[in-house]
Design a protein around this motif. Structure first.
Motif, PDB file in Angstrom:
ATOM      1  N   PRO A 388      27.303  18.357 -16.473  1.00 13.86           N
ATOM      2  CA  PRO A 388      27.423  18.759 -15.257  1.00 13.86           C
ATOM      3  C   PRO A 388      26.390  18.226 -14.400  1.00 13.86           C
ATOM      4  N   GLY A 389      25.230  17.489 -14.803  1.00 17.01           N
ATOM      5  CA  GLY A 389      24.414  17.308 -13.948  1.00 17.01           C
ATOM      6  C   GLY A 389      23.290  18.017 -13.565  1.00 17.01           C
ATOM      7  N   ALA A 390      22.736  18.073 -12.286  1.00 16.96           N
ATOM      8  CA  ALA A 390      21.481  19.071 -12.084  1.00 16.96           C
ATOM      9  C   ALA A 390      22.170  20.444 -12.100  1.00 16.96           C
ATOM     10  N   ALA A 391      23.622  20.855 -11.765  1.00 14.72           N
ATOM     11  CA  ALA A 391      24.065  22.045 -11.864  1.00 14.72           C
ATOM     12  C   ALA A 391      23.903  22.651 -13.205  1.00 14.72           C
ATOM     13  N   GLY A 392      23.807  21.782 -14.447  1.00 16.35           N
ATOM     14  CA  GLY A 392      23.609  22.474 -15.733  1.00 16.35           C
ATOM     15  C   GLY A 392      22.664  23.324 -15.814  1.00 16.35           C
ATOM     16  N   ARG A 393      21.304  22.956 -15.294  1.00 18.98           N
ATOM     17  CA  ARG A 393      20.213  23.567 -15.423  1.00 18.98           C
ATOM     18  C   ARG A 393      20.299  25.068 -14.796  1.00 18.98           C
ATOM     19  N   ILE A 394      21.047  25.171 -13.450  1.00 15.74           N
ATOM     20  CA  ILE A 394      21.139  26.424 -12.883  1.00 15.74           C
ATOM     21  C   ILE A 394      22.181  27.093 -13.659  1.00 15.74           C
ATOM     22  N   MET A 395      23.310  26.683 -14.302  1.00 17.91           N
ATOM     23  CA  MET A 395      23.949  27.372 -14.925  1.00 17.91           C
ATOM     24  C   MET A 395      23.484  28.083 -16.248  1.00 17.91           C
ATOM     25  N   GLN A 396      22.521  27.369 -16.795  1.00 17.02           N
ATOM     26  CA  GLN A 396      21.907  27.766 -18.107  1.00 17.02           C
ATOM     27  C   GLN A 396      21.010  29.053 -17.563  1.00 17.02           C
ATOM     28  N   ARG A 397      20.493  28.951 -16.407  1.00 20.22           N
ATOM     29  CA  ARG A 397      19.457  30.095 -15.959  1.00 20.22           C
ATOM     30  C   ARG A 397      20.458  31.345 -15.884  1.00 20.22           C
ATOM     31  N   PRO A 410      29.008  31.648 -27.479  1.00 16.96           N
ATOM     32  CA  PRO A 410      27.766  30.689 -27.477  1.00 16.96           C
ATOM     33  C   PRO A 410      28.523  29.243 -27.774  1.00 16.96           C
ATOM     34  N   GLY A 411      27.781  28.305 -26.862  1.00 16.34           N
ATOM     35  CA  GLY A 411      27.999  26.950 -27.272  1.00 16.34           C
ATOM     36  C   GLY A 411      29.544  26.383 -26.720  1.00 16.34           C
ATOM     37  N   ARG A 412      30.214  27.304 -26.212  1.00  8.75           N
ATOM     38  CA  ARG A 412      31.676  26.421 -26.000  1.00  8.75           C
ATOM     39  C   ARG A 412      31.826  26.035 -24.713  1.00  8.75           C
ATOM     40  N   PHE A 413      30.725  26.240 -23.813  1.00  8.33           N
ATOM     41  CA  PHE A 413      30.928  25.822 -22.304  1.00  8.33           C
ATOM     42  C   PHE A 413      30.063  24.580 -22.006  1.00  8.33           C
ATOM     43  N   VAL A 414      30.094  24.340 -20.815  1.00  6.51           N
ATOM     44  CA  VAL A 414      29.488  23.064 -20.318  1.00  6.51           C
ATOM     45  C   VAL A 414      27.968  23.106 -20.511  1.00  6.51           C
ATOM     46  N   ALA A 415      27.198  22.129 -20.803  1.00  6.93           N
ATOM     47  CA  ALA A 415      25.743  22.170 -20.830  1.00  6.93           C
ATOM     48  C   ALA A 415      25.324  23.167 -21.945  1.00  6.93           C
ATOM     49  N   GLY A 416      26.120  23.173 -22.990  1.00  6.62           N
ATOM     50  CA  GLY A 416      25.760  23.930 -24.346  1.00  6.62           C
ATOM     51  C   GLY A 416      25.709  25.485 -24.027  1.00  6.62           C
ATOM     52  N   ILE A 417      26.258  25.849 -23.092  1.00  4.37           N
ATOM     53  CA  ILE A 417      26.214  27.247 -22.664  1.00  4.37           C
ATOM     54  C   ILE A 417      27.133  28.011 -23.654  1.00  4.37           C
TER      55      ILE A 417
END
Ligand code: FAD
Length: 417
Positions: A388-397, A410-417
């Motif tokens: 997901p690029g930089a958006a991954g960090r925003i999604m994790q937050r 847990p763990g099933r979506f993008v960026a390990g979310i």
């Protein structure tokens, strides 16, 4: 109870619970949070294996008992529904009052309105009517902390603050359990028709897509199928362009005539109406082309490149001694591609190589690809989601705010979310 129906990717959940009210959902989530047990929200289960394999199966939280139409305001063209209501049941209730939800996800008899929103699932009619993202106006969600969050409302113009309902669309059950939704409706059209035009060459069908898109026609669906995918609709060799029209009967008839006039000079022939059940078969046409697919991928590309991507993708597969079938919501650039092994048992490394080829093709044109279905041996080699690029960090937050203990899928979506 028999947990068999809830086994995902060979893993059985520890238990399954079916709350009957919003308060019961909150109580289950609170208990799971205290015990540190992951929760798998479960609608119809039609897409339960979509996503990165889970580390632990946890507790299935099924919405089957929360399946009522709570409010239908025909004058406002809105309805409020419990999340576990199957889409087909909702359509039946709305049809009785001359309205419909302009969404046609696959397997609508089983797929629930909550699951369809969580997966942002759609079908051929997304060409004209869009996806759940465009139709959702209000949502009630239980977060991973057991908090009840309401976003949007019951009227069409109602967003105050952030547009929270959109956040839950396509969140795959990782941000909260959707318990109620409010959706925009449309009046039922007077008439509807689905017609297929045949082309000897896929390239010419691709040109026809661009011609129809640039014309005065307003199709509700614009599907392109290669010869393999077309077989499940009864088409012969060659590509098929399948076009849906709705509206007043005379408008529909005029558009069918106009379609014939526009496509004939491009090599279109054998134009013929399709039966109503073809609408739902369009969603699974690529998967159903041969016995059992070895993997299914969704590719999202620029609409003008759809036929080229199909051709290039099919060639890449042939070079590896495998088979493929392709269908596309051509007007919006969403392709479904299935790969098959002619000999039966597929070599995971060969399938993985095909999927990487396809992902590379989508990415080269600025698009992306999602591995929609594959056995675990293939998922071990190919990520389900693109990075997901930089958006991954925003999604994790965002995830950390709504589900701080990370107990929802847990763990099933993008960026390990
Ligand atoms: C053969 C096949 C073909 C498909 N083709 C297409 C296609 O062409 N286009 C397309 O868009 N989709 C397609 N899909 C995806 C599928 O149609 C949808 O994802 C499905 O309709 C979701 O509904 P469901 O109730 O079965 O959800 P489930 O499968 O039960 O759940 C889907 C996801 O949402 C979560 N979830 C379910 N209910 C809730 C809830 N109430 N709150 C929060 N999270 C929840 C689940 O945990 C899971 O992550 C296809 C799937 C299959 C199996």
């Amino acid at each position: 109870m028999d947990l068999g129906p809830y086994v995902v990717e060979g893993r059985s959940p520890e238990a399954a619970v079916f709350p009957g009210s919003v308060d019961e959902v909150r109580a289950v989530v609170a208990l799971a949070a205290t015990e540190g047990v992951p929760i798998v929200p479960w609608g119809g289960g039609t897409a339960a294996s979509l996503g990165t394999p889970a580390a632990r199966a946890g507790l299935v939280l099924g919405l089957a008992r929360m399946a009522r139409l709570l409010e239908h305001e025909p004058g406002d063209l809105t309805a409020t529904v419990e999340a576990g209501m199957p889409v087909a049941a909702l359509q039946t209730a709305l049809r009785a009052r001359g309205q419909w939800l302009s969404l046609d996800p696959p397997d609508a008899e089983r797929a629930t309105i909550g699951g369809v929103i969580a997966a942002n699932a759609s079908g051929p009619r997304r060409h004209l009517y869009g996806t759940p993202r465009d139709l959702l106006i209000g949502v009630t969600v239980v977060t991973g902390e057991g908090a009840l969050v309401r976003g949007g409302g019951k009227v069409v113009k109602n967003v105050a603050g952030y547009d929270l309902p959109k956040l839950f669309v396509g969140s795959f059950g990782t941000l909260g359990i959707i318990v109620e939704v409010t959706v925009k409706l449309r009046p039922l059209p007077d008439a509807e028709r689905l017609v297929a035009v045949r082309f000897d060459r896929l390239k010419d069908a691709g040109t026809a897509v661009r011609t129809v898109t640039g014309s005065d026609l307003i199709p509700s669906a614009l599907e392109l199928l290669d010869a393999e995918a077309g077989r499940s609709l009864g088409s012969g060799p060659g590509a098929s362009l399948v076009v849906g029209f709705d509206g007043l009967a005379e408008q529909v008839a005029w558009q069918c005539d106009e379609l014939r006039r526009l496509t004939a000079p491009l090599g279109g022939h054998g134009i013929a109406p399709l039966p109503d059940e073809a609408w739902s078969r369009l969603c699974t046409a690529a998967r159903a082309a041969f016995a059992t697919p070895a993997a299914v991928m969704k590719l999202v590309v620029l609409p003008v490149t759809v036929a080229d991507v199909m051709e290039q993708g099919a060639n890449a597969v042939r070079q590896r001694g495998l088979l493929s079938a392709w269908s596309a919501h051509a007007g919006v650039g969403v392709l479904t591609a299935a790969v098959f092994s002619p000999g039966g048992q597929a070599d995971p490394a060969a399938i993985a190589a095909v999927l990487e080829d396809w992902r590379g093709m989508a990415g080269a044109g600025g698009g992306y690809a999602v591995l929609e279905w594959a056995p675990l041996t293939v998922k071990a080699l190919v990520p389900v989601w693109d990075a997901p690029g930089a958006a991954g960090r925003i999604m994790q937050r965002i995830k950390a705010q709504l589900d701080p203990l990370a107990i929802l899928n847990p763990g099933r979506f993008v960026a390990g979310i």
